[in-house]
Design a protein around this motif. Structure first.
Motif, short mmCIF file in Angstrom:
data_model
loop_
_atom_site.label_atom_id
_atom_site.label_comp_id
_atom_site.label_asym_id
_atom_site.label_seq_id
_atom_site.Cartn_x
_atom_site.Cartn_y
_atom_site.Cartn_z
N ARG A 18 3.38 -16.32 14.39
CA ARG A 18 4.32 -15.32 14.49
C ARG A 18 5.87 -16.20 14.64
NH1 ARG A 18 5.25 -9.61 16.48
NH2 ARG A 18 7.58 -9.21 16.47
N ASP A 19 5.79 -16.90 15.71
CA ASP A 19 7.03 -17.58 16.20
C ASP A 19 7.47 -18.55 15.08
OD1 ASP A 19 8.88 -18.74 18.30
OD2 ASP A 19 7.79 -20.58 17.86
N ARG A 70 -3.17 -16.79 21.09
CA ARG A 70 -2.23 -17.72 21.24
C ARG A 70 -1.97 -18.25 19.70
NH1 ARG A 70 2.47 -19.59 22.52
NH2 ARG A 70 2.91 -21.73 22.80
N ASP A 121 0.32 -16.01 18.12
CA ASP A 121 1.83 -15.86 18.78
C ASP A 121 2.34 -17.16 18.17
OD1 ASP A 121 1.34 -13.94 20.16
OD2 ASP A 121 0.71 -15.08 22.12
#
Length: 372
Positions: free
Chosen positions: A52-53, A46, A49
């Motif tokens: 990256r976002d 998470r 993630d």
């Protein structure tokens, strides 16, 4: 200049961005295989993630453009190490953004939730967990930014040189963040202190580091040129920071940049008046404090650091600033620093390719030409 940038330069700059974004996405796709993940942890994937976002969500990629254009000062050939240097500097940017948003308690970044607030939503009632995870996410991005250089497909000497610039820059940026917090402890910070904060907090890693790393990758020893590169970076950084501060105090402008923009400002995630409400004694806030007297000065001081400062009070502060000519003086200073940066870049012609020098000569004036 860059409202009328020539088509070839524009195509090249947009190409830098497009290729980098594709490479950045590939990097995150392969990240799980680049280092060991603690299985069956859910928190670590998470975290990746969210990094990256935030990294892929937007941003001007100005550092990437500067990096590649710096290499063009020496050669138009493809050179090793540039792609990894670009990844490293943008991962360092992600690291800084995550930690900035914790320090500023900022809910938004690049049009979406900050990493800190994303964790706060996922762990309601568990503030310490959300804070800890956000701090660690920023740390992870920072460590990844050095790992990518160590794994670069480039000669060992170049990898070490790039890593040396990178780690020095990271340390200087943290020092700048510390000085940034110190700035707000001064009732009326000295302008030279504000320049120093800008230099360390942003100019060195946003401008000087990409210039230095680009030259290194192209085979040029940047050491003899450090003073001139630093002068340029500092002047551009001050001009840009002053512009950002004006944007926050007086409101957004220049949204109609269009597709030919080289470094269009991100205005969607920075609400007008945020610096006042957060108590940040920026260039613009300092200028208002220096100009205001009596009841006006008391009103500004009372508003500083009040997160619930009413819009009407912010509008009154703008009126005070405009009546004192703060906006005009700041705009003049923004232009002066940009013009000095352009003159500094023009002095590079004896050392590097004239066509590439012209890019750096024109860049400082781009945002100034779009001032209201």
């Amino acid at each position: 200049m860059y409202a009328t940038v020539n088509a070839a330069t524009l195509e090249r700059v947009l190409g830098h961005r497009t290729r980098f974004d594709a490479r950045f996405g590939q990097y995150f796709d392969s990240l799980a295989g680049r280092f060991d993940l603690p299985v069956p942890s859910r928190y670590v994937p998470r975290c990746l993630d969210l990094l990256r976002d935030l990294s892929m969500r937007g941003g001007k990629r100005l550092r990437v453009v500067l990096l590649y254009e710096a290499a063009r000062l020496v050669t138009t050939e493809e050179v090793p190490g540039l792609a990894e240097a670009a990844l490293s500097i943008e991962l360092l940017q992600t690291h800084g953004l995550v930690h900035d948003d914790i320090i500023d308690d900022a809910p938004l970044r690049r049009g979406g939730p900050s990493t800190y607030y994303a964790y706060r939503r996922e762990f309601p009632g568990h503030g310490a967990t959300a804070l800890g995870l956000a701090v660690l996410a920023g740390d992870l991005a920072g460590f990844l930014s050095t790992q990518v250089l160590l794994e670069a497909e480039a000669p060992v000497a170049l990898r070490q040189a790039l890593l040396g610039v990178h780690t020095r820059t990271a340390a200087e940026t943290v020092a700048g963040q510390i000085a940034d917090l110190e700035r707000d402890a001064h009732a009326l910070p000295d302008e030279e202190f504000l320049h120093t904060v800008t230099d360390f907090k942003s100019a060195r890693y946003s401008i000087l580091a990409p210039l230095t790393m680009g030259l290194l990758a192209a085979g040029e020893d940047p050491a003899p040129h450090r003073a001139r590169l630093h002068r340029y970076a500092r002047l551009v950084g001050i001009s840009e920071q002053m512009r950002d501060d004006c944007l926050d105090l007086f409101g957004p402008f220049g949204e109609d940049a269009g597709s030919d923009a080289v470094a269009a400002p991100a205005v969607a995630d920075k609400s007008t008046g945020a610096d006042i409400r957060s108590g940040r004694r920026t260039y613009a806030v300092r200028a208002v404090l220096a100009a205001a007297t009596g009841a006006d000065a008391a009103l500004v001081e009372a508003a500083l650091g009040d997160p619930r400062c009413p819009d009407a009070t912010l509008e009154r502060i703008r009126e005070i600033a405009r009546a004192a000519g703060v906006d005009g003086r700041l705009n003049a200073e923004i232009r002066r620093h940009a013009e000095e940066a352009a003159a500094e870049a023009a002095s590079w012609e004896p050392y590097w390719r004239a066509e590439a020098v012209e890019f750096f000569r024109g860049l400082p004036m781009w945002n100034v030409d779009r001032m209201p």
